[in-house]
Design an enzyme around this catalytic site. Structure first.
Site: not given
Ligand code: NAD
Length: 346
Positions: A168-169, A232, A297, A300
């Site tokens: 992920y990171d 944390q 971590p 944050r």
């Molecule tokens: N919620 C948080 O605290 C947070 C923090 C940092 C970053 N983010 C980023 O924000 C974005 C949304 O996060 P979220 O919390 O809504 O997560 P979530 O898991 O609810 O949403 C992610 C969505 O992407 C879809 N998805 C995953 N892989 C896919 C692929 N290969 N093709 C098409 N669709 C795909 C999933 O089905 C889901 O609907 C992510 O990219 C996440 O990394 C979220």
């Protein structure tokens, strides 16, 4: 190869920037997820025609229930590691597609990495083809276990390249590289947000994130699991505040030449959060401690000076206000409506 599996509602909208969709057409990858569904809702309200693209890996069809009644909304079931249909003219692209909680992104780490790298390239190619502006949902995880506190955008991070969180990171770090290289190479307008912990309605009860874990455990009367000492720290941003930050960043007249931190700078220990949740749910749950996961971590907290000064953005919803709404949501999801502590905001 393009692989459109299922179009939930075909034939929406025939032209860009026409009719009632005067803001143009926005594509939201990950539109069925927690944040993506809130973003689709906001964009429709703002006058965009919206295309959600999702493989429903962690996203839920029921997150789209309200949206599907909107004539400006279309959903395509598609995995972004495969190229998108070429004939999909769009004005703006938001890339939120990626599983975001550790149990979800660690379930298939190679697919997670491909989603960030191949998925971002496919969306960047679409942006290039249609001269669209493109937004990337990056993450505070690019700072790893930070040695600088709070974290400004200029901090390069302290990330393990080969641990269980690395898919992920490092995937998100590589995506940032791709976004800025596409911008430098092809002149694409890119906007990259580094998102810190966000919570709110439409989180999944089993997603393993600290806020949803605690609320679900407290509502079920189970012990709240605190990993490590609980000293944390994390900073928790309410989803509505974050979406407002996305819109401000995407619409800023000049694209920042670097990623921008979006999060709530008010810091809490995990123990403080656990006690607040117990209070808000009137729960008799106890707190139990379990070993800290690898590379978790210790602290944050975003430095949001850039967003404050250049986007005029900062969070408005306090943790107690946001928790009240989120508890209400989970209570309705798990048990149907049952009175919960009065929300501190209307
Ligand atoms: N919620 C948080 O605290 C947070 C923090 C940092 C970053 N983010 C980023 O924000 C974005 C949304 O996060 P979220 O919390 O809504 O997560 P979530 O898991 O609810 O949403 C992610 C969505 O992407 C879809 N998805 C995953 N892989 C896919 C692929 N290969 N093709 C098409 N669709 C795909 C999933 O089905 C889901 O609907 C992510 O990219 C996440 O990394 C979220």
């Amino acid at each position: 190869m393009s692989k459109v599996i299922k179009v939930l509602k075909p034939g929406v909208g025939t032209g860009r920037r026409g009719g009632s969709f005067n803001r143009g057409r926005a594509l939201v990858a990950g539109g069925a997820g927690f944040l993506g569904s809130h973003l689709c809702e906001r964009l429709l309200r703002d006058g965009y025609e919206v295309i959600a693209v999702d493989n429903f890996h962690t996203g839920k069809r029921y997150n789209l229930n309200v949206l599907q009644r909107d004539p400006g909304f279309l959903c395509i079931e598609h995995d972004i590691i495969d190229p998108l249909p070429r004939d999909l003219p769009v004005d703006e692209i938001y890339n939120l597609a990626c599983p975001a909680s550790p149990p979800h992104y660690q379930a298939d780490p190679i697919h997670t990495f491909k989603t960030s790298v191949l998925g971002s390239m496919n969306l960047l190619e679409l942006a290039r083809r249609h001269n669209a502006k493109i937004f990337q949902a990056s993450t505070s995880e690019v700072y790893g276990d930070p040695l600088v506190h709070p974290q400004p955008e200029g901090y390069f991070g302290n990330v393990n390249t080969h641990g269980p969180r690395s898919c992920y990171d490092e995937g998100k770090r590589s995506a940032e590289t791709l976004f800025f290289d596409y911008s430098r190479t092809y002149g694409i307008d890119v906007r990259v947000a580094r998102i810190f912990n966000t919570y709110g309605r439409r989180m999944q009860p089993d997603d393993g994130r600290v806020v949803s874990n605690f609320i679900v455990q407290a509502l079920r009367g189970e012990d709240l699991t605190v990993y490590g000492s609980g000293l944390q720290t994390r900073s928790f941003c309410y989803a509505d505040d974050l979406i407002q930050g996305f819109i401000r960043l995407m619409n800023a007249p000049n694209a920042p030449a670097h990623p921008v931190n979006l999060g709530n700078p008010v810091e809490f220990t995990v123990m403080e959060l656990a006690r607040l949740v117990i209070d808000y749910t009137n729960s008799r749950s106890r707190i139990v401690h379990r070993p800290l996961p690898v590379d978790d971590p210790r602290q944050r907290k975003p430095d949001i000076s850039f967003a404050r000064q250049n986007l005029g953005w900062e969070p408005q919803v306090s943790l107690s206000q946001g928790l009240a709404h989120t508890v209400e949501y989970f209570d309705a999801l798990l048990y149907g409506s049952r009175p919960v502590k009065e929300a501190a905001m209307s």
